[in-house]
Write a protein that holds these residues in place. Structure first.
Motif, PDB file in Angstrom:
ATOM      1  N   TYR A  59       3.329  12.550   3.464  1.00 12.04           N
ATOM      2  CA  TYR A  59       2.308  11.520   3.640  1.00 12.04           C
ATOM      3  C   TYR A  59       1.045  12.110   4.274  1.00 12.04           C
ATOM      4  CZ  TYR A  59      -0.223   7.391   5.022  1.00 12.04           C
ATOM      5  OH  TYR A  59      -1.219   6.454   5.175  1.00 12.04           O
ATOM      6  N   LYS A 105       3.093   7.085  -6.609  1.00 14.90           N
ATOM      7  CA  LYS A 105       2.239   8.219  -6.962  1.00 14.90           C
ATOM      8  C   LYS A 105       2.957   9.536  -6.687  1.00 14.90           C
ATOM      9  CE  LYS A 105      -2.328  10.237  -6.278  1.00 14.90           C
ATOM     10  NZ  LYS A 105      -3.646  10.128  -5.608  1.00 14.90           N
ATOM     11  N   ASP A 110       0.826  -1.207   0.000  1.00 21.07           N
ATOM     12  CA  ASP A 110       0.000   0.000   0.000  1.00 21.07           C
ATOM     13  C   ASP A 110       0.862   1.260   0.000  1.00 21.07           C
ATOM     14  OD1 ASP A 110      -2.402   1.628   0.353  1.00 21.07           O
ATOM     15  OD2 ASP A 110      -1.706   1.892   2.401  1.00 21.07           O
ATOM     16  N   SER A 162       2.714   1.919  -3.287  1.00 21.81           N
ATOM     17  CA  SER A 162       1.871   2.525  -4.331  1.00 21.81           C
ATOM     18  C   SER A 162       1.778   4.033  -4.132  1.00 21.81           C
ATOM     19  CB  SER A 162       0.475   1.888  -4.324  1.00 21.81           C
ATOM     20  OG  SER A 162      -0.270   2.284  -3.191  1.00 21.81           O
ATOM     21  N   LYS A 163       1.746   4.486  -2.885  1.00 20.23           N
ATOM     22  CA  LYS A 163       1.704   5.917  -2.598  1.00 20.23           C
ATOM     23  C   LYS A 163       3.041   6.576  -2.940  1.00 20.23           C
ATOM     24  CE  LYS A 163      -1.904   5.820   0.955  1.00 20.23           C
ATOM     25  NZ  LYS A 163      -2.445   4.491   0.646  1.00 20.23           N
ATOM     26  N   TYR A 212      -0.787  14.613   1.742  1.00 21.79           N
ATOM     27  CA  TYR A 212      -1.300  14.072   0.487  1.00 21.79           C
ATOM     28  C   TYR A 212      -2.053  12.754   0.610  1.00 21.79           C
ATOM     29  CZ  TYR A 212       0.313  17.261  -3.132  1.00 21.79           C
ATOM     30  OH  TYR A 212       0.440  18.339  -3.961  1.00 21.79           O
ATOM     31  N   PHE A 213      -1.695  11.926   1.574  1.00 18.90           N
ATOM     32  CA  PHE A 213      -2.189  10.556   1.546  1.00 18.90           C
ATOM     33  C   PHE A 213      -2.964  10.106   2.776  1.00 18.90           C
ATOM     34  CE2 PHE A 213       1.671  10.590  -1.141  1.00 18.90           C
ATOM     35  CZ  PHE A 213       1.060  10.315  -2.361  1.00 18.90           C
ATOM     36  N   PHE A 227       6.573   5.515   4.666  1.00 15.25           N
ATOM     37  CA  PHE A 227       6.586   6.305   3.436  1.00 15.25           C
ATOM     38  C   PHE A 227       7.885   7.112   3.333  1.00 15.25           C
ATOM     39  CE2 PHE A 227       5.644  10.291   1.225  1.00 15.25           C
ATOM     40  CZ  PHE A 227       5.007   9.863   0.070  1.00 15.25           C
TER      41      PHE A 227
END
Length: 267
Positions: free
Chosen positions: A100, A26, A19, A22-23, A103-104, A132
């Motif tokens: 993080y 991005k 997971d 993938s961030k 944005y996430f 992250f």
């Protein structure tokens, strides 16, 4: 950091690796970079990245060295204030940590104080933000390669290897230890207790012994406040000229900024 907390971090990393990866991909796509390359100057990369999201990134030396960063979102702009009373390695990590959150992170954004200590890892959002940050600052392909190179250079000495990695990627010691374990380069049950209780002076001595750049262990004390005030004043004058603002309001804004700045610096 104690071993139980360390293992909890590694367990989270194992379960959430895909997971967070993938961030990370991005993020690299958003900044127009390849995810297998080291970010040599993370602050230079993310200033415009954060601005697109409505955040200014400021560097100010805090009086409180337990705080790594402050993050606040107002009606118009948000602010990420990095504590330059801390070593450069900690500031680098704090920047990626905030990427993080901004944005996430799921859920409504809330103003935060980020602490630069072991408690940094205790909540799920913090686990995720740190994983992250580690992936960005220490990309897997590069990190594996440099780990083996530095282990050879260190004649198998694990502590020297960790310190060389810390210097190369300009990251905190504990984040290197965690990243090594996440990638299976070392295992927590094979690391002696001294690795988890390494003090700053011992690390600094290693930097000197190995001819490394120990300036990254020192506070930069960089202070963006004067530049920020000049920008606010410049735009304020333009708004006064166009009748969007009056002199009294601009003076009040500047006065409030100076009060907050003094509180942050402990003056």
């Amino acid at each position: 950091m104690n071993i139980s907390r360390f293992r909890k971090i590694i367990e989270y990393s194992d379960s959430n690796k895909d997971d967070i990866e993938s961030k990370v991909r991005k993020f690299y796509s958003l900044v127009g970079m390849s995810s297998d390359k080291e970010v040599l100057n993370i602050l230079q990369i993310v200033r415009t990245f954060f601005l697109r999201r409505g955040y200014l990134v400021l560097e100010i030396p805090f009086a409180d060295e337990e705080i790594g960063a402050l993050c606040y979102k107002g009606d118009a702009l948000g602010y990420i204030v990095l504590n330059t009373s801390l070593p450069k390695v900690n500031v680098n990590f704090a920047i990626c940590h905030e990427i993080y959150h901004v944005y996430f992170q799921k859920g409504e954004f809330k103003p935060r104080v980020e602490f630069a200590n072991d408690h940094y890892y205790e909540y799920e959002d913090e686990f995720a933000a740190n994983l992250f940050a580690g992936m960005i600052l220490m990309p897997e392909t590069s990190f594996r390669l440099m780990y083996h190179k530095f282990k050879t250079d260190s004649k198998g000495n694990e502590l020297d290897t960790m310190v060389r990695l810390m210097n190369y990627y300009e990251v905190p010691y504990m984040s290197v230890l965690i990243r090594c374990n996440e990638l299976g380069l070392t295992e927590s049950n094979s690391i002696s207790e001294e690795f988890f209780n390494m003090d700053c002076e011992t690390i600094r001595e290693k930097f000197v012994e190995l001819w490394l750049d120990y300036s990254i262990l020192e506070a930069t004390k960089k202070d963006d406040y004067a530049h920020l005030e000049s920008i606010v004043n410049q735009f304020g004058r333009e708004y006064i000229k166009d009748s969007y603002l009056n002199e009294r309001t601009l003076k009040k804004v500047i006065r409030n900024m100076r009060i907050l700045y003094s509180e942050i610096k402990g003056e």
